[in-house]
Design a protein around this motif. Structure first.
Motif, PDB file in Angstrom:
ATOM      1  N   UNK A   9      47.414  54.707  34.027  1.00  0.00           N
ATOM      2  CA  UNK A   9      47.329  54.426  32.590  1.00  0.00           C
ATOM      3  C   UNK A   9      45.919  54.688  32.069  1.00  0.00           C
ATOM      4  N   UNK A  10      44.925  54.310  32.841  1.00  0.00           N
ATOM      5  CA  UNK A  10      43.545  54.467  32.394  1.00  0.00           C
ATOM      6  C   UNK A  10      43.049  55.887  32.445  1.00  0.00           C
ATOM      7  N   UNK A  11      43.346  56.577  33.530  1.00  0.00           N
ATOM      8  CA  UNK A  11      42.845  57.949  33.691  1.00  0.00           C
ATOM      9  C   UNK A  11      43.466  58.904  32.683  1.00  0.00           C
ATOM     10  N   UNK A  12      44.690  58.610  32.233  1.00  0.00           N
ATOM     11  CA  UNK A  12      45.359  59.504  31.283  1.00  0.00           C
ATOM     12  C   UNK A  12      45.088  59.111  29.826  1.00  0.00           C
ATOM     13  N   UNK A  13      44.295  58.076  29.615  1.00  0.00           N
ATOM     14  CA  UNK A  13      44.010  57.606  28.257  1.00  0.00           C
ATOM     15  C   UNK A  13      43.035  58.544  27.541  1.00  0.00           C
ATOM     16  N   UNK A  14      43.202  58.640  26.233  1.00  0.00           N
ATOM     17  CA  UNK A  14      42.260  59.413  25.414  1.00  0.00           C
ATOM     18  C   UNK A  14      41.089  58.529  24.959  1.00  0.00           C
ATOM     19  N   UNK A  15      41.216  57.246  25.182  1.00  0.00           N
ATOM     20  CA  UNK A  15      40.177  56.288  24.800  1.00  0.00           C
ATOM     21  C   UNK A  15      39.137  56.199  25.919  1.00  0.00           C
ATOM     22  N   UNK A  16      37.899  56.583  25.669  1.00  0.00           N
ATOM     23  CA  UNK A  16      36.864  56.542  26.714  1.00  0.00           C
ATOM     24  C   UNK A  16      36.624  55.132  27.267  1.00  0.00           C
ATOM     25  N   UNK A  17      36.807  54.108  26.437  1.00  0.00           N
ATOM     26  CA  UNK A  17      36.617  52.730  26.915  1.00  0.00           C
ATOM     27  C   UNK A  17      37.692  52.367  27.944  1.00  0.00           C
ATOM     28  N   UNK A  18      38.914  52.817  27.714  1.00  0.00           N
ATOM     29  CA  UNK A  18      40.001  52.547  28.660  1.00  0.00           C
ATOM     30  C   UNK A  18      39.760  53.290  29.963  1.00  0.00           C
ATOM     31  N   UNK A  19      39.305  54.520  29.897  1.00  0.00           N
ATOM     32  CA  UNK A  19      38.972  55.291  31.102  1.00  0.00           C
ATOM     33  C   UNK A  19      37.873  54.572  31.883  1.00  0.00           C
ATOM     34  N   UNK A  20      36.862  54.082  31.181  1.00  0.00           N
ATOM     35  CA  UNK A  20      35.762  53.370  31.835  1.00  0.00           C
ATOM     36  C   UNK A  20      36.264  52.090  32.508  1.00  0.00           C
ATOM     37  N   UNK A  21      37.167  51.363  31.847  1.00  0.00           N
ATOM     38  CA  UNK A  21      37.731  50.148  32.444  1.00  0.00           C
ATOM     39  C   UNK A  21      38.549  50.483  33.693  1.00  0.00           C
ATOM     40  N   UNK A  22      39.306  51.574  33.642  1.00  0.00           N
ATOM     41  CA  UNK A  22      40.104  51.977  34.807  1.00  0.00           C
ATOM     42  C   UNK A  22      39.195  52.284  35.989  1.00  0.00           C
ATOM     43  N   UNK A  23      38.114  52.992  35.736  1.00  0.00           N
ATOM     44  CA  UNK A  23      37.167  53.333  36.808  1.00  0.00           C
ATOM     45  C   UNK A  23      36.455  52.085  37.335  1.00  0.00           C
ATOM     46  N   UNK A  24      36.063  51.199  36.438  1.00  0.00           N
ATOM     47  CA  UNK A  24      35.422  49.955  36.851  1.00  0.00           C
ATOM     48  C   UNK A  24      36.379  49.139  37.720  1.00  0.00           C
ATOM     49  N   UNK A  25      37.636  49.070  37.302  1.00  0.00           N
ATOM     50  CA  UNK A  25      38.640  48.363  38.091  1.00  0.00           C
ATOM     51  C   UNK A  25      38.830  48.990  39.459  1.00  0.00           C
ATOM     52  N   UNK A  26      38.726  50.306  39.546  1.00  0.00           N
ATOM     53  CA  UNK A  26      38.877  50.990  40.838  1.00  0.00           C
ATOM     54  C   UNK A  26      37.750  50.600  41.795  1.00  0.00           C
ATOM     55  N   UNK A  27      36.537  50.468  41.270  1.00  0.00           N
ATOM     56  CA  UNK A  27      35.427  50.010  42.105  1.00  0.00           C
ATOM     57  C   UNK A  27      35.678  48.580  42.575  1.00  0.00           C
ATOM     58  N   UNK A  28      36.095  47.720  41.646  1.00  0.00           N
ATOM     59  CA  UNK A  28      36.384  46.324  42.011  1.00  0.00           C
ATOM     60  C   UNK A  28      37.525  46.253  43.026  1.00  0.00           C
ATOM     61  N   UNK A  29      38.529  47.107  42.851  1.00  0.00           N
ATOM     62  CA  UNK A  29      39.663  47.131  43.783  1.00  0.00           C
ATOM     63  C   UNK A  29      39.195  47.480  45.199  1.00  0.00           C
ATOM     64  N   UNK A  30      38.352  48.482  45.307  1.00  0.00           N
ATOM     65  CA  UNK A  30      37.851  48.903  46.613  1.00  0.00           C
ATOM     66  C   UNK A  30      37.043  47.784  47.260  1.00  0.00           C
ATOM     67  N   UNK A  31      36.197  47.138  46.470  1.00  0.00           N
ATOM     68  CA  UNK A  31      35.383  46.038  46.992  1.00  0.00           C
ATOM     69  C   UNK A  31      36.271  44.877  47.435  1.00  0.00           C
ATOM     70  N   UNK A  32      37.265  44.529  46.613  1.00  0.00           N
ATOM     71  CA  UNK A  32      38.121  43.404  46.976  1.00  0.00           C
ATOM     72  C   UNK A  32      38.931  43.695  48.228  1.00  0.00           C
ATOM     73  N   UNK A  33      39.361  44.939  48.401  1.00  0.00           N
ATOM     74  CA  UNK A  33      40.129  45.244  49.611  1.00  0.00           C
ATOM     75  C   UNK A  33      39.237  45.102  50.845  1.00  0.00           C
ATOM     76  N   UNK A  34      37.985  45.525  50.731  1.00  0.00           N
ATOM     77  CA  UNK A  34      37.046  45.333  51.837  1.00  0.00           C
ATOM     78  C   UNK A  34      36.843  43.856  52.154  1.00  0.00           C
ATOM     79  N   UNK A  35      36.647  43.045  51.118  1.00  0.00           N
ATOM     80  CA  UNK A  35      36.497  41.597  51.328  1.00  0.00           C
ATOM     81  C   UNK A  35      37.764  41.001  51.934  1.00  0.00           C
ATOM     82  N   UNK A  36      38.902  41.453  51.449  1.00  0.00           N
ATOM     83  CA  UNK A  36      40.178  40.960  51.956  1.00  0.00           C
ATOM     84  C   UNK A  36      40.316  41.262  53.450  1.00  0.00           C
ATOM     85  N   UNK A  37      40.027  42.495  53.816  1.00  0.00           N
ATOM     86  CA  UNK A  37      40.193  42.914  55.211  1.00  0.00           C
ATOM     87  C   UNK A  37      39.147  42.283  56.127  1.00  0.00           C
ATOM     88  N   UNK A  38      38.037  41.831  55.576  1.00  0.00           N
ATOM     89  CA  UNK A  38      36.989  41.196  56.391  1.00  0.00           C
ATOM     90  C   UNK A  38      37.333  39.757  56.757  1.00  0.00           C
TER      91      UNK A  38
END
Length: 189
Positions: free
Chosen positions: A81-110
């Motif tokens: 939803x975020x990557x296909x958005x024409x709204x730059x703020x939504x794209x930025x939120x999607x990317x920010x969430x992807x970073x948080x997702x990666x970090x949380x998965x690392x914390x989860x697996x640790x």
């Protein structure tokens, strides 16, 4: 406030492909579970003094498999939803969430290696508290991108709250020392 950090974020193809997005956390979680020797982990779990309302050991595998699948699907939805958005703020939120997702998965697996592998309940408690914070913030961020994705993280947040209670409860009831339970588990072999 966290931002998009490419070096701390899974590549976009992980989120773009639903099968990869769903299977990555499931396979990674299973690998961690098996690497910490499930039979020994289960014996240690049973030897630990437990707080009220602790679940049976067999419940953790199905619960985490379901939660990993939901989180992977939610990640795919939010990214798509975020990557296909024409709204730059939504794209930025999607990317920010992807970073948080990666970090949380690392914390989860640790968490499991910290708690059961290295017998560090204090470190595992710090990890799960950080994990809960990151997941809460990620849910807020991605919920702005795709409301359904935000709702799909709700069971994960609920389980993390319960898991935090268990982690702190077990740590406290066992004087933050798992060596007695480990020895009892080994004697029972």
């Amino acid at each position: 406030m966290t931002t998009y950090i490419p070096s701390l974020t899974f590549p976009s193809y992980v989120f773009e492909q639903p099968a990869v997005s769903i299977l990555l956390p499931i396979v990674a979680g299973a690998a961690i579970g098996y690497s910490t020797r499930p039979t020994e982990t289960q014996k240690t779990y049973l030897a630990l003094r437990q707080p009220p309302f602790h679940p049976p050991a067999w419940l953790f595998g199905p619960a985490w498999t379901t939660l990993y699948g939901l989180m992977g699907y939610a990640a795919h939805r939010a990214w798509s939803a975020g990557a296909s958005s024409v709204n730059p703020a939504t794209v930025a939120l999607a990317k920010q969430g992807a970073t948080l997702y990666t970090i949380q998965l690392g914390l989860n697996l640790a968490w499991m290696p910290l708690f059961f592998g290295f017998n560090r309940p204090v470190a595992a408690t710090v990890d799960i508290l950080a994990l809960g914070g990151v997941v809460g913030y990620m849910t807020y961020i991605w919920g702005q991108v795709d409301e359904t994705a935000g709702y799909l993280f709700a069971p994960y947040l609920g389980w993390l709250t319960f898991a935090t209670y268990l982690c702190v409860g077990v740590g406290y009831l066992n004087d933050w020392d798992m060596s007695t339970a480990k020895r009892a588990a080994k004697k029972g072999e």
